[in-house]
Structure formats: C-alpha cells, structure tokens
Motif scaffolding. Structure first.
Motif, PDB file in Angstrom:
ATOM      1  N   LEU A  28       0.834  -1.206   0.000  1.00  0.00           N
ATOM      2  CA  LEU A  28       0.000   0.000   0.000  1.00  0.00           C
ATOM      3  C   LEU A  28       0.868   1.255   0.000  1.00  0.00           C
ATOM      4  CD1 LEU A  28      -2.847  -1.000   2.494  1.00  0.00           C
ATOM      5  CD2 LEU A  28      -3.166  -0.326   0.100  1.00  0.00           C
ATOM      6  N   ARG A  29       1.985   1.202   0.713  1.00  0.00           N
ATOM      7  CA  ARG A  29       2.909   2.346   0.704  1.00  0.00           C
ATOM      8  C   ARG A  29       3.473   2.577  -0.694  1.00  0.00           C
ATOM      9  NH1 ARG A  29       6.213   1.116   6.374  1.00  0.00           N
ATOM     10  NH2 ARG A  29       4.680   2.106   7.771  1.00  0.00           N
ATOM     11  N   GLU A  30       3.782   1.488  -1.394  1.00  0.00           N
ATOM     12  CA  GLU A  30       4.259   1.623  -2.775  1.00  0.00           C
ATOM     13  C   GLU A  30       3.197   2.246  -3.681  1.00  0.00           C
ATOM     14  OE1 GLU A  30       6.505  -1.552  -4.687  1.00  0.00           O
ATOM     15  OE2 GLU A  30       6.594  -2.586  -2.742  1.00  0.00           O
ATOM     16  N   CYS A  31       1.930   2.029  -3.328  1.00  0.00           N
ATOM     17  CA  CYS A  31       0.827   2.616  -4.103  1.00  0.00           C
ATOM     18  C   CYS A  31       0.604   4.082  -3.747  1.00  0.00           C
ATOM     19  CB  CYS A  31      -0.465   1.847  -3.857  1.00  0.00           C
ATOM     20  SG  CYS A  31      -0.431   0.133  -4.449  1.00  0.00           S
ATOM     21  N   GLY A  32       1.307   4.570  -2.738  1.00  0.00           N
ATOM     22  CA  GLY A  32       1.193   5.977  -2.352  1.00  0.00           C
ATOM     23  C   GLY A  32       0.412   6.210  -1.076  1.00  0.00           C
ATOM     24  N   ALA A  33      -0.082   5.146  -0.437  1.00  0.00           N
ATOM     25  CA  ALA A  33      -0.853   5.306   0.799  1.00  0.00           C
ATOM     26  C   ALA A  33       0.075   5.661   1.952  1.00  0.00           C
ATOM     27  CB  ALA A  33      -1.625   4.036   1.116  1.00  0.00           C
ATOM     28  N   VAL A  34      -0.430   6.468   2.874  1.00  0.00           N
ATOM     29  CA  VAL A  34       0.351   6.922   4.025  1.00  0.00           C
ATOM     30  C   VAL A  34      -0.307   6.479   5.331  1.00  0.00           C
ATOM     31  CG1 VAL A  34       1.218   8.946   5.273  1.00  0.00           C
ATOM     32  CG2 VAL A  34       1.225   8.923   2.755  1.00  0.00           C
ATOM     33  N   HIS A  35      -1.636   6.614   5.406  1.00  0.00           N
ATOM     34  CA  HIS A  35      -2.367   6.314   6.648  1.00  0.00           C
ATOM     35  C   HIS A  35      -2.831   4.858   6.620  1.00  0.00           C
ATOM     36  CE1 HIS A  35      -2.326  10.641   7.146  1.00  0.00           C
ATOM     37  NE2 HIS A  35      -2.933  10.767   5.967  1.00  0.00           N
ATOM     38  N   ILE A  36      -2.061   3.968   7.256  1.00  0.00           N
ATOM     39  CA  ILE A  36      -2.337   2.532   7.186  1.00  0.00           C
ATOM     40  C   ILE A  36      -2.390   1.957   8.594  1.00  0.00           C
ATOM     41  CG2 ILE A  36      -1.591   0.309   6.243  1.00  0.00           C
ATOM     42  CD1 ILE A  36       0.110   1.956   4.217  1.00  0.00           C
ATOM     43  N   GLU A  37      -3.477   1.274   8.906  1.00  0.00           N
ATOM     44  CA  GLU A  37      -3.613   0.582  10.183  1.00  0.00           C
ATOM     45  C   GLU A  37      -3.800  -0.908   9.912  1.00  0.00           C
ATOM     46  OE1 GLU A  37      -6.497   2.405  12.779  1.00  0.00           O
ATOM     47  OE2 GLU A  37      -6.087   4.385  11.919  1.00  0.00           O
ATOM     48  N   MET A  38      -3.629  -1.725  10.955  1.00  0.00           N
ATOM     49  CA  MET A  38      -3.686  -3.180  10.773  1.00  0.00           C
ATOM     50  C   MET A  38      -4.502  -3.833  11.873  1.00  0.00           C
ATOM     51  SD  MET A  38       0.197  -4.049   9.447  1.00  0.00           S
ATOM     52  CE  MET A  38       1.055  -3.173  10.767  1.00  0.00           C
ATOM     53  N   ALA A  39      -5.091  -4.985  11.525  1.00  0.00           N
ATOM     54  CA  ALA A  39      -5.852  -5.791  12.485  1.00  0.00           C
ATOM     55  C   ALA A  39      -5.542  -7.251  12.219  1.00  0.00           C
ATOM     56  CB  ALA A  39      -7.347  -5.524  12.346  1.00  0.00           C
ATOM     57  N   SER A  40      -5.502  -8.061  13.299  1.00  0.00           N
ATOM     58  CA  SER A  40      -5.073  -9.452  13.164  1.00  0.00           C
ATOM     59  C   SER A  40      -6.225 -10.448  13.151  1.00  0.00           C
ATOM     60  CB  SER A  40      -4.104  -9.805  14.305  1.00  0.00           C
ATOM     61  OG  SER A  40      -4.752  -9.664  15.552  1.00  0.00           O
ATOM     62  N   ASN A  41      -7.454  -9.981  13.412  1.00  0.00           N
ATOM     63  CA  ASN A  41      -8.599 -10.898  13.411  1.00  0.00           C
ATOM     64  C   ASN A  41      -9.882 -10.095  13.238  1.00  0.00           C
ATOM     65  OD1 ASN A  41      -9.408  -9.929  16.092  1.00  0.00           O
ATOM     66  ND2 ASN A  41      -7.680 -11.142  16.849  1.00  0.00           N
TER      67      ASN A  41
END
Length: 536
Positions: A28-41
């Motif tokens: 996503l960063r390579e696509c230009g995204a900056v604001h990225i959050e993550m969830a594991s389930n």
C-alpha cells in the motif's frame, strides 16, 4: 506511478499472519498510501471499523478463529461501518469457487488470489477508484434513500457513459422497483431483454410478476434466469419463494438445495431449506438444514434465531424434548432479543403442553403474560402468534385474543398472515368467533387508517395530524397507517411551514413503513417531499 493520489486515503489491512500484514502494508505504501492501520482478526477489525471510516480495506478471507473475511464484510455493510465510497478487496489463497459464490449478497469490490504484487494491487485499486467516482453521487443518493434523485442521476450518466451502461441499467431497474415505479421498471427490463438475455433483467421481470400476484408467470421468468445463468443465486431464491406461493413445496425445497450446492455456507438459505422440509414433514432433512444453518452462522451477523427455533421444533416432533429445551435455552443465550426470548418461551410451553405437563406449561404462559404486562416486551407478529397459541392451550383466552387482535390490526392487508391468525383460532376450536374477530379488527384498522386522511381532505389539518398520530401510536407497524401519517404531515407542513421535529417524525414513520412493506411508490414520493420542505 499511481495516476490516483492515495496519500489522503485511510487504509486497513486485516490478516491473521503478521508477515502478511506487513507485506500488504508495504505494498500500500508503494501505491502511495500513508495512513495505514492493521488488524489481526475479525474482532479487532470490527473495533477499528467502528472507530474510523476507512477508504480502503484489504482483508484476508481466512482469519483464523472467529469471523472470516466474508462474515466481516457482511457485518460491516449491514452495520454501515463502510460506506459506498469505501473499497473492500478480499485476498485469499483459495481457488475454490464456493467462497466467492457465498458472497453473492454482500460482495467485495474485488478479489485477489495470492501471491499478489504491488503493481497488481495498484492496478486494481485504480480501476475500483475510477468506478467508485462514476457511481459516487448515485451511491450517496441511494444511501440517503433518495430514489428519485438516484434514478435521475442514472439517466444523466447513461446519456454519455457507455462503459458503465449495463451496470447503470441494472442499478436503475433496482431503484425503480425500490421506488415502486413498477411500470417504468418493467419497460426497462423488457428493453434490455430485446437485445440479449441477461439474468438480472429476467429476474426483475419475475419480481414484478411476483409482486402483482402473477406467480405462474413469475415462476417462468425465474426458471429462464436460472437456466441462462446457473450461478445467479438470486433467481433460485425468488423461484423458491414463488414455488411456495404456488403450493409446490417439494420443488421449492429442491430449488434451495440446488442453490446450496453452489453456495453451501448461507445461514439464511439453509434456514429456509429447514423450514420447507419441516412443512413437508421431512424431519431428517429439516434437522440437517437447521444444524447446518447454525454451524455456518456461528460467527455471522446473518445467523438466524429461526434456525434454533426450527431445530427445537424438529427435536420436539421427534420425541427429543430434552434436546429441544436445550436448543431453546441456547437460542436465548445467543440472541439478545426480546422477541427471541418470547418465541423460545412459547415453544418451551408448547413442549410441556404436548407432554401433558400442564402445570409447567401454565407457569411459562404466566411468565410471558407478566412480561407483556410490564411493558418491556413488544412482540412481533411471529412471537404474538406463538404466544397466543400457548395461552389458548393453557386457558389464558383473553390475553391470547388481545395478541391476535393486535396482529390483525397491524397487518390488516396481509392475507397470508391473517390466515395464520385464523389457524390459531381454529386450533383452539374458536373458528367462528375467530373469524368474526379478525373481520372486526380489520375494519377497525381501515377506519383508523382513513380517519386522518378524510379530515385532511376537508382542510382540517391540525385535527387530521392528531388523528393520524393517534392511529400510529395504536398501530405502530401498520404500513398503511404510517404512510398516511407521513402524507398528512406533508400536507400540514406545506401549509404551516417547516417543522424539524415533525419532519424527522415523518421520516421515521416512512423508514418503518419501508421496512414493513418495501417497494412502495409512496415511500420515495413522500421522502422527496420532506426533503424539499427541509430545504425551504
């Protein structure tokens, strides 16, 4: 290089493997995204979705224990945790079609098979973004239930957008049906079918025939749609409903079974199959279908209390009363819903009645009566019918009659439901008395429905509004009363000027009327009128 700037987009990556989460984040960063959050389930993802509106969601299908990606998407859409502008991409290593077919009602914007690359992800995101932009205004109008505006926007875009013409036509047809513009929808579907056979257009014609009570014609349309597009599951569902109307229960059951071979993980379709099998007296088939519905719905927002209640009925009819009672207790635990509690209690009481344990049955009936007297329980039609059956069986006639009269008043035009009410009376050896009560309550509902409208036509708008508000309080789920309340309110507002509280009260009445009786033309017309009044 991205042609669309994703720097302002808020993104969520959902995957149970940490390495995959980081990999997707980096893409996503390579696509230009900056604001990225993550969830594991699924649980963690739902928490994040409740806290923020995301523009892009990348979700793995298999998320370990708990919800899978499809169940998470269904819940996000039903709870409106993602909007029409949000992009949801499902990622999986599965090559089987079962899980894709299971997504027919709540589809993601795209699927990606592992392994994926940043270039592939970027290409897919850009294509979706272009499509979202094309439909942005229409989607927003649909979210606001501004059907007339959404239809007009479809027409505007159809004048020049040949790339999206087919999807715009499909969308316009669905909107016309939602707005109650049946004749216009029929013309659109027929025009599409003169050029080539398309499942959604054929199914649209079938839905119109079904709505008009032309069940044989509807059946023919749905059968053609199914034959032309064997994977179009909506045609199977409508065909099964139509076959039930025609009294062809066995064929309806076979139709649902065929759909479930294509997509076995639908809790609602499995539940419907169980109900059909139970009606036919095939207890083994009903048992299997209800258990499957419960199993596949364990982590789904679409899980059905009816599957538990149906399984309890099967167990009771099979002489397994102890198991039936356990299933009913599980249903009450699984669903924090007053109607489920009332229905489970009613079923429990009927089991005791069948076993001649009349003291226990009477105790359950007393408990239900107390819940009603305390005012905390507001039973729906199904709960009212089941409670009335128990109360009649245990000698609590007055309370049963009160419940059944309320059902008739709120559903005075629903002949199928009125037939069920009469059947409860018949079962209690009250056939003639029940018939008279049903007719009297039906007439009372008609009088309440018309009272305010007649006053309004005489120009007595203040009295008309008061009369319709009183009718609405007495018959809170009668669609005709709710529509008439909104109609009188619009007349009052047009003469007296905008009133924010009355506008919102009218909108709430229309939303409830649309829930009870979707596809009514007056819904969109009155909503439009309220919008114009608000803009004055």
């Amino acid at each position: 290089m991205a042609t669309i700037n994703f720097a302002s987009h808020h993104c969520l990556v959902i995957d149970d493997f940490q390495g995959m989460r980081y990999l997707m984040r980096d893409m996503l960063r390579e696509c230009g995204a900056v604001h990225i959050e993550m969830a594991s389930n699924g649980k963690e993802a739902l928490q994040r979705l409740q806290e923020r509106r995301y523009d892009i969601v990348l979700c793995d299908y298999n998320l370990g224990q708990g919800k899978n990606g499809q169940q998470l998407l269904e819940e996000a859409k039903l709870r409106q945790l993602i909007g029409p502008a949000s992009t949801w991409i499902m990622i999986t290593a599965e090559k089987s079609s079962d899980w894709i077919m299971g997504a027919v009602e709540y589809q993601p914007d795209s699927y990606l098979l592992k392994p994926i690359t940043a270039d592939l992800l970027l290409s897919r995101l850009e294509k979706i973004a272009v499509r979202k932009q094309a439909f942005a205004e229409i989607a927003q109008a649909m979210s606001n239930k501004q059907y007339t505006r959404a239809i007009a926007l479809c027409d505007e875009r159809l004048a020049y957008d040949q790339v999206n013409a087919a999807e715009l036509q499909r969308l316009k047809g669905a909107l016309l049906l939602d707005a109650g513009e049946v004749e216009a929808a029929q013309k659109l579907y027929e025009a599409v079918l003169t050029k080539r056979e398309i499942a959604w257009a054929r199914t649209g014609l079938g839905r119109i025939c079904y709505q008009q009570g032309e069940y044989e014609a509807a059946r023919d349309h749905f059968q053609i749609s199914r034959e032309q597009a064997p994977g179009y599951l909506e045609a199977y569902d409508w065909l099964a409903r139509t076959l039930q109307k025609l009294g062809e229960a066995e064929q309806a059951e076979a139709t649902l079974s065929a759909a479930l071979k294509l997509s076995p993980n639908s809790p609602l379709r499995q539940k419907s199959l169980g109900e059909l099998a139970l009606q036919r007296g095939d207890l083994d088939a009903a048992d299997a279908a209800f258990r499957k519905s419960i199993a596949v719905g364990e982590h789904s927002i679409l899980k059905s209390a009816d599957a538990y209640l149906g399984l309890a009925r099967v167990c009771g009819k099979s002489g397994r009363s102890d198991e039936a009672l356990k299933v009913l207790k599980t249903a009450q635990h699984q669903f924090d819903d007053a109607n489920v509690t009332l229905r489970a209690k009613s079923a429990e009481g009927m089991i005791y009645t069948q076993e001649k344990q009349l003291s226990k049955a009477g105790a359950v009936a007393d408990e239900l009566k107390q819940l009603l007297l305390e005012g905390g329980a507001k039973p729906d039609s199904a709960a009212s019918l089941e409670m009335a059956e128990l109360m009649l069986a245990t000698g609590q006639r007055d309370q049963a009659v009160t419940l059944l009269k309320d059902v008739v008043r709120n559903n005075h035009e629903d002949n199928a439901l009125l037939g069920k009410v009469q059947a409860v009376f018949d079962g209690a050896n009250m056939k003639a008395e029940g018939s008279n009560l049903v007719e009297a309550c039906r007439r009372e509902a008609v009088e309440l429905m018309n009272s305010g409208v007649l006053l309004a036509r005489d120009g007595k708008l203040t009295e008309a509004l008061a009369a319709m508000r009183g009718a609405k309080e007495k018959l809170p789920v009668n669609a005709r009363v709710l529509f008439n309340f909104a109609f009188v309110a619009v007349m009052y507002l047009q003469q007296r000027g905008a009133d924010e509280a009355l506008i919102e009260e009218s909108r709430e009445a229309l939303r409830e009327a649309n829930r009870v009786s979707p596809g009514e033309k007056r819904f969109s017309q009155l909503m439009e009128a309220l919008n114009k009044l608000e803009q004055r």
